[in-house]
Design a protein around this motif. Structure first.
Motif, mmCIF file in Angstrom:
data_model
loop_
_atom_site.group_PDB
_atom_site.id
_atom_site.type_symbol
_atom_site.label_atom_id
_atom_site.label_comp_id
_atom_site.label_asym_id
_atom_site.label_seq_id
_atom_site.Cartn_x
_atom_site.Cartn_y
_atom_site.Cartn_z
ATOM 1 N N GLU A 1 15.769 14.686 -0.854
ATOM 2 C CA GLU A 1 14.719 14.297 0.087
ATOM 3 C C GLU A 1 13.598 15.332 0.017
ATOM 4 O O GLU A 1 13.854 16.529 0.118
ATOM 5 N N THR B 1 13.340 0.780 14.731
ATOM 6 C CA THR B 1 14.165 -0.313 15.243
ATOM 7 C C THR B 1 15.494 -0.366 14.484
ATOM 8 O O THR B 1 15.501 -0.405 13.261
ATOM 9 N N ASP C 1 12.591 -0.093 0.217
ATOM 10 C CA ASP C 1 11.168 -0.305 -0.036
ATOM 11 C C ASP C 1 10.774 0.002 -1.484
ATOM 12 O O ASP C 1 9.765 -0.497 -1.965
ATOM 13 N N GLY D 1 9.542 -6.188 11.954
ATOM 14 C CA GLY D 1 10.168 -4.861 11.939
ATOM 15 C C GLY D 1 11.523 -4.883 11.261
ATOM 16 O O GLY D 1 12.496 -4.331 11.760
ATOM 17 N N ILE E 1 13.770 -1.595 7.800
ATOM 18 C CA ILE E 1 14.920 -0.683 7.839
ATOM 19 C C ILE E 1 16.201 -1.483 7.640
ATOM 20 O O ILE E 1 17.112 -1.083 6.918
#
Ligand SMILES: Cc1cc2nc3c(=O)[nH]c(=O)nc-3n(C[C@H](O)[C@H](O)[C@H](O)COP(=O)(O)OP(=O)(O)OC[C@H]3O[C@@H](n4cnc5c(N)ncnc54)[C@H](O)[C@@H]3O)c2cc1C
Length: 420
Positions: free
Chosen positions: A43, A56, A298, A308, A311
């Motif tokens: 990361e 969400t 993504d 939304g 995720i």
């Protein structure tokens, strides 16, 4: 920061190298480590603390947490529960989606800062010996020879690194370096809007559900985040500069007209630093893989913020990828067919969801944004108003999605304190 060119000063090997510690990468890293695979997640940021990520957690993701036996602990983290989505078109207000009838353990969306979700996954993943998370590790290139990918190169706090792995997974989001370096073809579906993202304080007595307001040329969405509203103002694509040039006072007036109950709070937008622009992209890869490489989340398909659901799709991709790849990864025998199987499993849900998003953004949002007239209720919402049980359909699409995934990977022995 050390020199960013030249030979790497660290060379490592790992069973699976996941690039990107977002929802897709962290869930995949967790599931693979739990199934006994040696996995390294890279990361680029130093922590998960970043604004402007979706917050969400949908019923289908909560169902995955249930299947993993982590739901109760997860729901102990601070969150808000949303059982209904409410929309206001002109002066008319109606419930668009009602989650309380879903066939899941949690019949609500949990609103939780994404960094809490990612921290939770990381703390659970660290219980398995095979999990390695390297923060501040930014991948800049792939190690490849002809068609085959052998690993990644990048830089971190200790200088340049090269990590060799039988499988690299690009979970590095919609500006994916992995997919660009792999030369995977991207199909751009277009988006007629961008989004201004801001916070307004939430007062006792305010509504508690997610609010969406459609008015002439404007779409405004408010997410209840406890003591504040996370607000998104959709604007026609490319119009941000024109709006900024009219000044912050004009912008505050516009927000106050859209949310009259927030009129006393618009002064909280003290400068343009409090109003961030997020550009919206909707795209997907024609092929999600190459030998030794797979993209998910993504990186494989950038999602519109409509519904939304980004995720949720990212997490579902991770579950499917782990189900298909954990055993071959453990045996060191991942083939092109395994990678193709992941795309085949997840391509239909992606295409179906993007089709609905593009339809809504072009047929409804695009028209509202392009119009100077107060919008009238679009016919699908008229139908929902006439037959309230239809609220269950958008609830199903948003809350569970197309082809929900279930955890099929086994759990290997957890690390004990004696092992560390
Ligand atoms: C305006 C807007 C609002 C949205 N709102 C919502 C919402 O409310 N709910 C929802 O579900 N979805 C929402 N989405 C979509 C959602 O944010 C994404 O679909 C989701 O985050 C995708 O998860 P991911 O793990 O694939 O990628 P990401 O969340 O983008 O994670 C990618 C990770 O990779 C890291 N990374 C990137 N490049 C590198 C590199 N070279 N090396 C190492 N690490 C790297 C990044 O730092 C990041 O942590 C929204 C999108 C937009 C544009």
């Amino acid at each position: 920061m050390s020199e960013r060119t030249g030979a790497p000063n660290q060379e490592m090997n790992t069973g699976c190298c996941v690039v990107g510690g977002g929802p897709a990468g962290m869930m995949l890293g967790f599931l693979l480590a739990r199934a006994g695979v040696d996995v390294t997640v890279l990361e680029k940021h130093r922590d998960f603390l970043r604004d402007f990520r979706g917050d969400t957690i949908h019923p289908s993701t909560l169902e995955v947490m249930y299947e993993l036996g982590m739901l109760d602990d997860f729901l102990r983290l601070p969150h808000q529960r949303v059982e209904k989505l409410t929309g206001q078109v002109g002066d008319e207000r109606l419930t668009v989606a009602d989650f309380t009838h879903l066939p899941t353990h949690c019949r609500f969306i949990a609103l939780m800062p994404q960094w809490d979700f990612l921290d939770f996954l990381s703390s659970r993943a660290e219980r398995y010996a095979g999990f390695h998370l390297r923060m501040q590790a930014e991948v800049t290139d792939l190690v490849q020879d002809g068609e085959q990918i052998f690993g990644v190169r990048g830089h971190g706090p200790d200088g340049m690194f090269e990590i060799r792995s039988p499988l690299v997974v690009g979970a590095d989001g919609r500006h994916s370096v992995v997919r660009a370096r792999a030369g995977l073809a991207v199909e751009d579906l277009g988006a007629p809007m961008d989004v201004f993202w801001m916070r307004l304080s939430r007062h006792p007595g305010d509504a508690s559900e997610i609010l969406g307001r459609f008015d002439a040329g404007r779409v405004f969405v408010m997410l209840n985040r406890g003591d504040y509203w996370q607000c998104a103002l959709a604007i026609p694509k490319g119009s941000a500069e024109a709006i900024r040039s009219q000044g912050l006072d004009a912008f505050r007036d516009m927000v106050a007209r859209l949310v009259p109950f927030g009129r006393d709070r618009v002064e909280e937008l003290r400068s343009w630093d409090d109003v961030k622009l997020l550009t919206v992209t909707v795209d997907r890869l024609s092929q999600w893989y190459r030998p030794g490489l797979l993209c998910i989340g993504d990186a494989a398909h950038a999602m519109s913020p409509i519904g939304g659901v980004g995720i949720n799709l990212a997490v579902q991709d991770a579950v499917a990828a782990a189900n298909i790849l954990a055993a071959p990864l453990r045996q060191g025998a991942v083939t092109r067919d395994h990678l193709r199987a992941v795309q085949q499993r997840r391509e239909f849900p992606t295409r179906a969801t993007q089709r609905v998003q593009v339809l809504v953004q072009n047929r409804i949002l695009g028209r509202v944004l392009a119009s100077t007239q107060r919008p009238s209720l679009p016919w699908p919402l008229k139908l929902v108003r006439a037959c309230p049980w239809l609220q269950r359909i958008p609830a199903r699409l948003v809350g569970v999605g197309v082809r929900p995934e279930h955890v099929r990977t086994p759990e290997v022995r957890r690390q004990t304190t004696d092992d560390r």
